[in-house]
Design a protein around this motif. Structure first.
Motif, PDB file in Angstrom:
ATOM      1  N   GLN A  81       0.929  -1.296   0.006  1.00 59.43           N
ATOM      2  CA  GLN A  81       0.147   0.077  -0.246  1.00 59.43           C
ATOM      3  C   GLN A  81       0.892   1.221   0.056  1.00 59.43           C
ATOM      4  O   GLN A  81       0.575   2.228  -0.735  1.00 59.43           O
ATOM      5  N   ASN A  82       1.953   1.173   0.739  1.00 57.23           N
ATOM      6  CA  ASN A  82       2.689   2.389   0.907  1.00 57.23           C
ATOM      7  C   ASN A  82       3.566   2.553  -0.301  1.00 57.23           C
ATOM      8  O   ASN A  82       3.913   3.852  -0.666  1.00 57.23           O
ATOM      9  N   ALA A  83       4.216   1.487  -0.838  1.00 54.51           N
ATOM     10  CA  ALA A  83       4.991   1.656  -1.876  1.00 54.51           C
ATOM     11  C   ALA A  83       4.295   1.785  -3.376  1.00 54.51           C
ATOM     12  O   ALA A  83       4.600   2.590  -4.334  1.00 54.51           O
ATOM     13  N   PHE A  84       3.171   1.012  -3.358  1.00 57.11           N
ATOM     14  CA  PHE A  84       2.533   1.168  -4.840  1.00 57.11           C
ATOM     15  C   PHE A  84       1.373   1.353  -4.806  1.00 57.11           C
ATOM     16  O   PHE A  84       0.411   1.421  -5.992  1.00 57.11           O
ATOM     17  N   GLY A  85       0.652   1.676  -3.742  1.00 51.37           N
ATOM     18  CA  GLY A  85      -0.742   1.978  -3.408  1.00 51.37           C
ATOM     19  C   GLY A  85      -1.657   0.981  -3.853  1.00 51.37           C
ATOM     20  O   GLY A  85      -2.980   0.859  -4.197  1.00 51.37           O
ATOM     21  N   ILE A  86      -1.200  -0.416  -3.962  1.00 49.30           N
ATOM     22  CA  ILE A  86      -2.026  -1.661  -3.866  1.00 49.30           C
ATOM     23  C   ILE A  86      -2.488  -2.005  -2.705  1.00 49.30           C
ATOM     24  O   ILE A  86      -1.735  -2.375  -1.445  1.00 49.30           O
ATOM     25  N   SER A  87      -3.711  -2.311  -2.731  1.00 45.49           N
ATOM     26  CA  SER A  87      -4.715  -2.587  -1.477  1.00 45.49           C
ATOM     27  C   SER A  87      -5.367  -4.097  -1.891  1.00 45.49           C
ATOM     28  O   SER A  87      -6.169  -3.964  -2.972  1.00 45.49           O
ATOM     29  N   PHE A  88      -5.348  -5.002  -1.079  1.00 42.63           N
ATOM     30  CA  PHE A  88      -6.208  -6.370  -1.170  1.00 42.63           C
ATOM     31  C   PHE A  88      -7.312  -6.306  -0.252  1.00 42.63           C
ATOM     32  O   PHE A  88      -8.241  -7.202  -0.509  1.00 42.63           O
ATOM     33  N   ALA A  89      -7.241  -5.680   0.681  1.00 44.02           N
ATOM     34  CA  ALA A  89      -8.405  -5.630   1.638  1.00 44.02           C
ATOM     35  C   ALA A  89      -9.685  -5.359   1.268  1.00 44.02           C
ATOM     36  O   ALA A  89      -9.852  -3.918   0.650  1.00 44.02           O
ATOM     37  N   PHE A  90     -10.712  -6.045   1.412  1.00 44.88           N
ATOM     38  CA  PHE A  90     -12.235  -5.650   0.937  1.00 44.88           C
ATOM     39  C   PHE A  90     -12.305  -5.337  -0.476  1.00 44.88           C
ATOM     40  O   PHE A  90     -13.218  -4.184  -0.401  1.00 44.88           O
ATOM     41  N   ASN A  91     -11.507  -5.961  -1.328  1.00 43.18           N
ATOM     42  CA  ASN A  91     -11.996  -5.499  -2.802  1.00 43.18           C
ATOM     43  C   ASN A  91     -11.597  -6.886  -3.652  1.00 43.18           C
ATOM     44  O   ASN A  91     -11.262  -7.613  -3.075  1.00 43.18           O
ATOM     45  N   TRP A  92     -11.851  -6.658  -4.963  1.00 43.65           N
ATOM     46  CA  TRP A  92     -11.724  -7.931  -5.738  1.00 43.65           C
ATOM     47  C   TRP A  92     -10.518  -8.361  -5.923  1.00 43.65           C
ATOM     48  O   TRP A  92     -10.019  -9.435  -6.239  1.00 43.65           O
ATOM     49  N   HIS A  93      -9.289  -7.358  -5.817  1.00 43.67           N
ATOM     50  CA  HIS A  93      -8.108  -7.755  -5.844  1.00 43.67           C
ATOM     51  C   HIS A  93      -7.789  -8.871  -4.916  1.00 43.67           C
ATOM     52  O   HIS A  93      -6.877  -9.810  -5.112  1.00 43.67           O
ATOM     53  N   GLY A  94      -8.315  -8.692  -3.442  1.00 46.58           N
ATOM     54  CA  GLY A  94      -8.107  -9.626  -2.428  1.00 46.58           C
ATOM     55  C   GLY A  94      -8.636 -10.847  -2.711  1.00 46.58           C
ATOM     56  O   GLY A  94      -8.394 -12.060  -2.520  1.00 46.58           O
ATOM     57  N   ALA A  95      -9.926 -10.823  -3.442  1.00 41.89           N
ATOM     58  CA  ALA A  95     -10.471 -12.080  -3.805  1.00 41.89           C
ATOM     59  C   ALA A  95      -9.849 -13.018  -4.928  1.00 41.89           C
ATOM     60  O   ALA A  95      -9.735 -14.225  -5.023  1.00 41.89           O
ATOM     61  N   VAL A  96      -9.041 -12.178  -5.893  1.00 45.75           N
ATOM     62  CA  VAL A  96      -8.435 -12.959  -6.949  1.00 45.75           C
ATOM     63  C   VAL A  96      -6.996 -13.489  -6.085  1.00 45.75           C
ATOM     64  O   VAL A  96      -6.871 -14.600  -6.392  1.00 45.75           O
ATOM     65  N   LEU A  97      -6.395 -12.778  -5.331  1.00 50.81           N
ATOM     66  CA  LEU A  97      -5.323 -13.318  -4.201  1.00 50.81           C
ATOM     67  C   LEU A  97      -5.604 -14.720  -3.637  1.00 50.81           C
ATOM     68  O   LEU A  97      -5.029 -15.622  -3.714  1.00 50.81           O
ATOM     69  N   ALA A  98      -7.018 -14.634  -2.935  1.00 43.50           N
ATOM     70  CA  ALA A  98      -7.440 -15.805  -2.316  1.00 43.50           C
ATOM     71  C   ALA A  98      -7.724 -16.932  -3.056  1.00 43.50           C
ATOM     72  O   ALA A  98      -7.319 -18.039  -2.931  1.00 43.50           O
ATOM     73  N   ALA A  99      -8.142 -16.714  -4.508  1.00 43.47           N
ATOM     74  CA  ALA A  99      -8.601 -17.650  -5.342  1.00 43.47           C
ATOM     75  C   ALA A  99      -7.154 -18.293  -5.709  1.00 43.47           C
ATOM     76  O   ALA A  99      -7.204 -19.551  -6.261  1.00 43.47           O
ATOM     77  N   ALA A 100      -6.150 -17.328  -6.117  1.00 40.23           N
ATOM     78  CA  ALA A 100      -5.129 -17.950  -6.434  1.00 40.23           C
ATOM     79  C   ALA A 100      -4.380 -18.784  -5.777  1.00 40.23           C
ATOM     80  O   ALA A 100      -3.739 -19.858  -5.789  1.00 40.23           O
ATOM     81  N   VAL A 101      -4.394 -18.386  -4.452  1.00 31.62           N
ATOM     82  CA  VAL A 101      -3.623 -19.365  -3.317  1.00 31.62           C
ATOM     83  C   VAL A 101      -4.310 -20.738  -3.146  1.00 31.62           C
ATOM     84  O   VAL A 101      -3.610 -21.666  -3.151  1.00 31.62           O
ATOM     85  N   VAL A 102      -5.594 -20.719  -3.038  1.00 33.78           N
ATOM     86  CA  VAL A 102      -6.222 -22.208  -3.091  1.00 33.78           C
ATOM     87  C   VAL A 102      -6.086 -23.093  -4.342  1.00 33.78           C
ATOM     88  O   VAL A 102      -6.261 -24.070  -4.202  1.00 33.78           O
ATOM     89  N   SER A 103      -6.130 -22.435  -5.412  1.00 35.25           N
ATOM     90  CA  SER A 103      -5.754 -23.095  -6.746  1.00 35.25           C
ATOM     91  C   SER A 103      -4.622 -23.597  -7.005  1.00 35.25           C
ATOM     92  O   SER A 103      -4.356 -24.283  -7.938  1.00 35.25           O
TER      93      SER A 103
END
Length: 230
Positions: A81-103
């Motif tokens: 978040q501080n370096a690139f402005g990327i946030s995974f919390a409570f948005n679809w980016h986080g859902a992608v990360l969760a799906a990727a980890v379990v897959s």
């Protein structure tokens, strides 16, 4: 079956998350599959265990670990978040990360088995003729591993479509943002009198999953025929 706007939004978001997760996983799966299939190194069993950990851990545990690591106050989440402005919390980016980890385990396993099925003599023959290792990998190993690649990609896609526990724990159940088909079904099941809507989504999920598995088998068989395996 005509979908309502609510159901269509959940379907499109599910397809979007599953497709992005599977595409992003592909190079990682290829790299890890090749590493586990072709190399011997200290800690290989540990790496293999870590990769397959999401298969045996409760999904809620996976989601909690993602929240600890990639949440807004997590070790990696705060840094991103501080370096690139990327946030995974409570948005679809986080859902992608969760799906990727379990897959990931499904994709790595399929690709690893595909690479192990390639006779190393083909690779050795190419290298003795002067081909560089990367060229051997791109022109020989990958094409011969195509059935495993297809199978791994579509299995990861189907698994991402069905992801529930890690997603709801990590990014919650937000309509239009993180609410995929399984999460929409959960919302309907919690709503009195909405059993019919939940059944519609259940049927839709089954149709999509079966279609993915059928396409996976069809493409894998076609690739095997083209390569002369069958």
């Amino acid at each position: 079956m005509v979908l309502t706007d609510y159901e269509l939004a959940a379907l499109l978001l599910s397809l979007k998350i599953a497709l992005i997760a599977s595409v992003c996983l592909l190079p990682i799966g290829i790299g890890l599959g090749w590493l586990l299939a072709r190399k011997e190194f200290y800690g290989k069993s540990l790496l293999d265990g870590i990769i397959h950990l999401p298969l045996v851990l409760p999904p809620v545990v996976v989601g909690y670990l993602l929240l600890v690591l990639f949440g807004s106050q997590g070790i990696f989440g705060r840094a991103l978040q501080n370096a690139f402005g990327i946030s995974f919390a409570f948005n679809w980016h986080g859902a992608v990360l969760a799906a990727a980890v379990v897959s990931l385990p499904l994709m790595v396993r399929s690709i690893r088995l595909g690479i192990m099925g390639v006779d190393p003599k083909f690779e050795q023959a190419a290298m003795t003729l002067g081909a560089k290792p990367w060229k051997v990998f791109v022109t020989i190993t990958l094409p011969l591993t195509l059935p495993g690649l297809i199978s791994g990609f579509l299995l990861a896609f189907a698994r991402s479509l069905g992801e529930f526990g890690a997603t709801i724990t990590f990014v919650s159940n937000i309509p239009g943002e993180t609410q995929t088909i399984p999460l929409a079904m959960f919302s309907f099941l919690e709503t009195p009198g909405a059993e019919f809507q939940a059944m519609r989504l259940c049927i839709l999920a089954i149709v999509i999953a079966l279609s993915s598995l059928f396409i996976s088998e069809l493409l894998s068989r076609k690739a095997q025929r083209n390569l002369g395996y069958i």
